[in-house]
Design a protein around this motif. Sequence first.
Motif, PDB file in Angstrom:
ATOM      1  N   TYR A 154     -85.297 -46.920  60.302  1.00 12.83           N
ATOM      2  CA  TYR A 154     -84.382 -46.482  59.240  1.00 12.83           C
ATOM      3  C   TYR A 154     -83.330 -47.550  58.954  1.00 12.83           C
ATOM      4  O   TYR A 154     -83.100 -47.923  57.792  1.00 12.83           O
ATOM      5  CB  TYR A 154     -83.722 -45.169  59.666  1.00 12.83           C
ATOM      6  CG  TYR A 154     -82.580 -44.719  58.786  1.00 12.83           C
ATOM      7  CD1 TYR A 154     -82.810 -44.280  57.493  1.00 12.83           C
ATOM      8  CD2 TYR A 154     -81.268 -44.732  59.262  1.00 12.83           C
ATOM      9  CE1 TYR A 154     -81.765 -43.866  56.684  1.00 12.83           C
ATOM     10  CE2 TYR A 154     -80.219 -44.311  58.471  1.00 12.83           C
ATOM     11  CZ  TYR A 154     -80.470 -43.881  57.179  1.00 12.83           C
ATOM     12  OH  TYR A 154     -79.423 -43.484  56.387  1.00 12.83           O
ATOM     13  N   ASP A 158     -74.365 -44.863  55.415  1.00 13.58           N
ATOM     14  CA  ASP A 158     -75.032 -43.894  56.297  1.00 13.58           C
ATOM     15  C   ASP A 158     -74.125 -42.782  56.810  1.00 13.58           C
ATOM     16  O   ASP A 158     -74.288 -41.633  56.424  1.00 13.58           O
ATOM     17  CB  ASP A 158     -75.719 -44.593  57.473  1.00 13.58           C
ATOM     18  CG  ASP A 158     -76.464 -43.601  58.357  1.00 13.58           C
ATOM     19  OD1 ASP A 158     -77.240 -42.794  57.822  1.00 13.58           O
ATOM     20  OD2 ASP A 158     -76.243 -43.606  59.576  1.00 13.58           O
ATOM     21  N   ASN A 173     -81.747 -36.562  64.374  1.00 14.62           N
ATOM     22  CA  ASN A 173     -82.068 -37.918  63.917  1.00 14.62           C
ATOM     23  C   ASN A 173     -83.428 -38.280  64.480  1.00 14.62           C
ATOM     24  O   ASN A 173     -84.063 -37.477  65.177  1.00 14.62           O
ATOM     25  CB  ASN A 173     -80.985 -38.930  64.287  1.00 14.62           C
ATOM     26  CG  ASN A 173     -81.016 -39.353  65.745  1.00 14.62           C
ATOM     27  OD1 ASN A 173     -81.686 -38.744  66.573  1.00 14.62           O
ATOM     28  ND2 ASN A 173     -80.262 -40.382  66.079  1.00 14.62           N
ATOM     29  N   SER A 174     -83.901 -39.481  64.208  1.00 14.48           N
ATOM     30  CA  SER A 174     -85.250 -39.845  64.647  1.00 14.48           C
ATOM     31  C   SER A 174     -85.357 -39.877  66.165  1.00 14.48           C
ATOM     32  O   SER A 174     -86.383 -39.473  66.736  1.00 14.48           O
ATOM     33  CB  SER A 174     -85.646 -41.208  64.063  1.00 14.48           C
ATOM     34  OG  SER A 174     -84.752 -42.220  64.473  1.00 14.48           O
ATOM     35  N   ASP A 203     -85.394 -37.857  59.362  1.00 11.72           N
ATOM     36  CA  ASP A 203     -85.906 -39.236  59.337  1.00 11.72           C
ATOM     37  C   ASP A 203     -87.432 -39.272  59.278  1.00 11.72           C
ATOM     38  O   ASP A 203     -88.103 -38.244  59.460  1.00 11.72           O
ATOM     39  CB  ASP A 203     -85.396 -40.073  60.510  1.00 11.72           C
ATOM     40  CG  ASP A 203     -83.901 -40.371  60.401  1.00 11.72           C
ATOM     41  OD1 ASP A 203     -83.399 -40.478  59.273  1.00 11.72           O
ATOM     42  OD2 ASP A 203     -83.231 -40.488  61.446  1.00 11.72           O
ATOM     43  N   GLU A 240     -89.592 -41.948  60.849  1.00  9.25           N
ATOM     44  CA  GLU A 240     -90.206 -42.977  61.679  1.00  9.25           C
ATOM     45  C   GLU A 240     -91.713 -42.708  61.774  1.00  9.25           C
ATOM     46  O   GLU A 240     -92.171 -41.576  61.583  1.00  9.25           O
ATOM     47  CB  GLU A 240     -89.591 -42.967  63.073  1.00  9.25           C
ATOM     48  CG  GLU A 240     -88.101 -43.237  63.108  1.00  9.25           C
ATOM     49  CD  GLU A 240     -87.751 -44.720  62.982  1.00  9.25           C
ATOM     50  OE1 GLU A 240     -88.443 -45.553  63.592  1.00  9.25           O
ATOM     51  OE2 GLU A 240     -86.783 -45.030  62.275  1.00  9.25           O
ATOM     52  N   ALA A 269     -86.741 -36.804  55.034  1.00  2.00           N
ATOM     53  CA  ALA A 269     -86.797 -38.262  54.999  1.00  2.00           C
ATOM     54  C   ALA A 269     -85.703 -38.828  54.105  1.00  2.00           C
ATOM     55  O   ALA A 269     -85.592 -38.458  52.932  1.00  2.00           O
ATOM     56  CB  ALA A 269     -88.167 -38.728  54.502  1.00  2.00           C
ATOM     57  N   GLN A 270     -84.913 -39.716  54.671  1.00  2.00           N
ATOM     58  CA  GLN A 270     -83.910 -40.410  53.882  1.00  2.00           C
ATOM     59  C   GLN A 270     -84.557 -41.580  53.132  1.00  2.00           C
ATOM     60  O   GLN A 270     -85.737 -41.871  53.317  1.00  2.00           O
ATOM     61  CB  GLN A 270     -82.791 -40.916  54.795  1.00  2.00           C
ATOM     62  CG  GLN A 270     -82.102 -39.813  55.573  1.00  2.00           C
ATOM     63  CD  GLN A 270     -80.935 -40.320  56.376  1.00  2.00           C
ATOM     64  OE1 GLN A 270     -79.856 -40.551  55.846  1.00  2.00           O
ATOM     65  NE2 GLN A 270     -81.145 -40.509  57.676  1.00  2.00           N
TER      66      GLN A 270
END
Length: 347
Positions: A66, A138, A245-246, A270, A272, A291-292
Amino acid sequence: MKKLVVMILVLAMMINTMACAGQTTETAVGAPDTQNEGEEEAEPEAASEEETKRIYFINSIRAMDYFVYIEAGAKRMAEKMGYEMVCVDANGDTTKQSDFISQAVVEGYDAILVGGDATLIPAVEEANAAGIPVLNYDSPIGAEAAGLVASDNMMMGKQAGEYAVELLKEKYDGEVKGRVIYINFPIASMQDRCAGFVEAFAEYPDVVLEEQVPQAQFVDECSILMENVLTANAEGTLDIVFGSNSGAALGAIAAAGSSGRTDVMMVGIDDEDGQLNALKDSESPYYMTVAQDPITIGELSIEAIGWIFAGEEVGNVTVDARVVTKDNVKEFVANEQQRKDDIAPYK
């Protein structure tokens, strides 16, 4: 006598040549190398206006794709806009981020680009005092920053929560009940996401929500945390896990895999590769991720710095996020692959 006169003339010529060489060195930046007799010297202000703007980009955690793609997007836009940009990696350490900001101040950069939280406020104030704008990407630092370019973290958490509600309805024949764990961490973006996630359950009193905080936000620490949680909660006693988060999501996926647990449904933030691969796997307990768009965040961050250089205010710039499920993951991956191929030279 004639020899003496010749020597004096030669010496005078040498001194004059050395003096001219010294003048050329001093005016090399933004000024002509030669000047015709009678012409006025170039104004130094005009030369300084043409100097390339220098941006100091502090990557929060380069170990995560990311942030790699935020940096890549920023690099591509900086090149397009004619800026010089130096990139460094804080590797998730806010102390390093503060030190990097101070370093950029000492070295006289024109702008600083950093993601972080309120712990960076003293360093940002130091930059502000030096007349160097700090743009935030972010996760929000606070009003001390010149602006913020980011996803709407509260909204992403709420989207994940709403999807989790639907999973519970499907599991319990329309009822919303059960035990739900969310993995949080003391950084602003993850805390906002968890707040949004919890908000999605406000109307469902039969859901028990439980926060879990790992030692660090990375995959290994989150995996250890979830292995302990799964060991402490027998099969059938836990319904949903949310990774904010991832690192949290991938850690939860890894723990479920090593424990052989498919009874716990998982959602996260996220995209990944490990998260997308889990969505492609029909047997995986990972059902959804938000997903960002890191490439756009990076590009818009540099554009926003351009607005600052032009004397404009930035405020908050929100970049849309996308819900990815087992149903649409293949289409999402195909669309994103072309974008990743295009940005690859800047990684």
